[in-house]
Enzyme design. Structure first.
Site: not given
Length: 452
Positions: A98, A242, A244, A246
């Site tokens: 992440s 961010d 990743d 999501d």
């Protein structure tokens, strides 16, 4: 033997590569995932970190060794992996850390239909299998290994998202997107293709070393470039994803951040227009405005703990149409109850493009109170400090206390929530009040006790 207690967290696997885990361990995780899900086939994807392709392929090998067929979707955002899990009805594994620094990596796992896997829903069993195999040898391979098949689902992912939000009639908008060298640089061009948007792309080059800034828009220093570009170019809004991709953060045409609680309220009102009378989940640190807006639009607000496994479980239990967290995670029933910042972004674009005014005017109706933002305090004794705060307020006239998640104290004019971190010696404070002065007074009063 590796210390898995350091890398297996409440919801996922996360640690430094190769110091804390490596491809040999990833292979064991793949086998354990296959065993615990008892699946004939799984789907695996990864982000742009240098270690991600090797770890993902090792995980796939581990699952295939037990006879499981693996669909490898390659580079993807986390919500693209959730899409694949739902669309293909397969358990899934996403290799990402992440917003963590480049040397970290991790695995976010789900069952078929993007159902979450956490400590109480399979992760503890996966850890136990990996520990046993790491100590006593790899699992016995199947008589016939599973297949590894590559498949690109990016176009299908984009088409599904765009089927959920009508953007055909919006006015042209100029939007700056800061992908932070993360997976937004992979998904945004395809999702936005053909829409009446002038896209100004910041840091779309996929680079897991994050050369420009950390891919964590929750930290104000990481959206400074986005704010400046919006102001310089006169854009209608800015979006930041961010690492990743999501989570999505929004700034208005003045370059000012829009509260994720205001975005939650805005999206909730739009989802309730599609699904009248629906239930909307919000966690205990979202603004008062969220349940207010849900009720004003004929919906039922349900309050739950912070954290995606709690939100997703409550959505499944209640049949909720939407859920939002103040950390900018947005969950949709139409997306297998999973979180997708991209779908929330499309809702914001549709709402803004469907009327003539600026975003700041549009969200003002959803941003009704003064908030402190999350304030972290390092403490030696989390439980003791929490108890001291509780003792100070439990006799306060007009104050109501609850302990759904940490301690929440509510009065007619303000509320605060104080929660211990699960991973660090921190207490996290959020305060909201009807005016800035009161918010500051309550914040200072609580912090005096916490930091005594």
């Amino acid at each position: 033997m590796p210390d898995l207690s350091q890398i297996v967290k409440a919801y996922d696997v996360r640690g430094v590569v190769p110091d804390q885990w490596d491809e040999s361990l990833a292979e064991l995780f793949g086998a354990a995932f296959a065993r615990v899900t008892d699946a004939d086939a799984i789907v695996v994807g990864h982000d742009m970190r240098p270690s991600s392709p090797g770890l993902a392929r090792a995980f796939a090998r581990g699952a295939a060794s037990l006879g499981v067929d693996v669909t490898e979707i390659g580079l993807c955002s986390t919500d693209q992996l959730y899409f694949a899990s739902g669309y293909l009805n397969l358990p899934g594994a996403m290799f990402t850390a992440s917003h963590n620094p480049a040397r970290y990596n991790g695995i976010k796992m789900c069952r078929a239909g993007a159902a979450p896997i956490g400590q109480d829903s399979g992760l503890a069993e996966i850890r136990a299998l990996v520990e046993g195999w790491a100590e006593g040898g790899a699992p016995e391979p199947a008589a016939e290994a599973g297949t590894l098949t590559q498949r690109d689902v990016l176009d299908d992912y984009a088409a599904h998202l765009r089927s959920l939000v009508d953007l055909t009639a919006i006015r042209p908008l100029k939007v700056v997107v800061d992908a932070g060298n993360g997976m937004g640089g992979h998904t945004v061009p395809t999702v936005f293709e053909g829409l009446p948007l002038e896209l100004d792309a910041l840091y779309f080059e996929l680079d897991g070393t994050f050369p420009n800034h950390e891919a964590n828009p929750l930290d104000p220093k990481n959206i400074v470039d986005l704010q400046a570009r919006v102001r310089e170019t006169g854009a209608d809004l800015g979006l930041a994803f961010d690492g990743d991709a999501d989570r999505c953060f929004v700034v208005d045409g003045r370059g000012e951040p829009v509260s994720p609680s205001a975005i939650t309220a805005l999206v909730a009102s739009r989802e309730l227009a599609k699904h009248p009378g629906g239930t909307v989940i919000h966690n205990c640190i979202t603004s008062w405005s969220v349940p207010e807006v849900v009720k004003e639009n004929g919906g039922t607000p349900v309050r739950t703990r912070v954290g995606h496994s709690f939100i997703k479980a409550e959505m499944a239990r209640s049949g909720a149409i939407f859920g939002g967290e103040h950390s900018a995670h947005y969950y949709f029933r139409d997306f297998w109850n999973a979180d997708t910042g991209m779908l929330a972004a499309l809702h914001v674009l549709a709402a803004l493009g469907g009327q003539k005014g600026p975003l700041s005017d549009l969200v003002a109706q959803y941003d009704r109170y003064a908030a402190s933002g999350e304030i972290n305090s390092t403490v030696d004794d989390q439980a003791g400090r929490m108890e001291a705060v509780k003792a100070a307020y439990e006799r306060r006239e007009g104050a109501e206390l609850d302990e759904l998640d940490g301690l929440t104290v509510t009065t007619p004019n303000w509320w605060f929530n104080l929660r211990p971190s699960n991973t660090e010696p921190l207490l996290r404070l959020n305060v909201e009040a009807r005016d800035e002065e009161t918010a500051a007074e309550v914040r200072d009063e609580v912090l005096t006790i916490v930091r005594a």
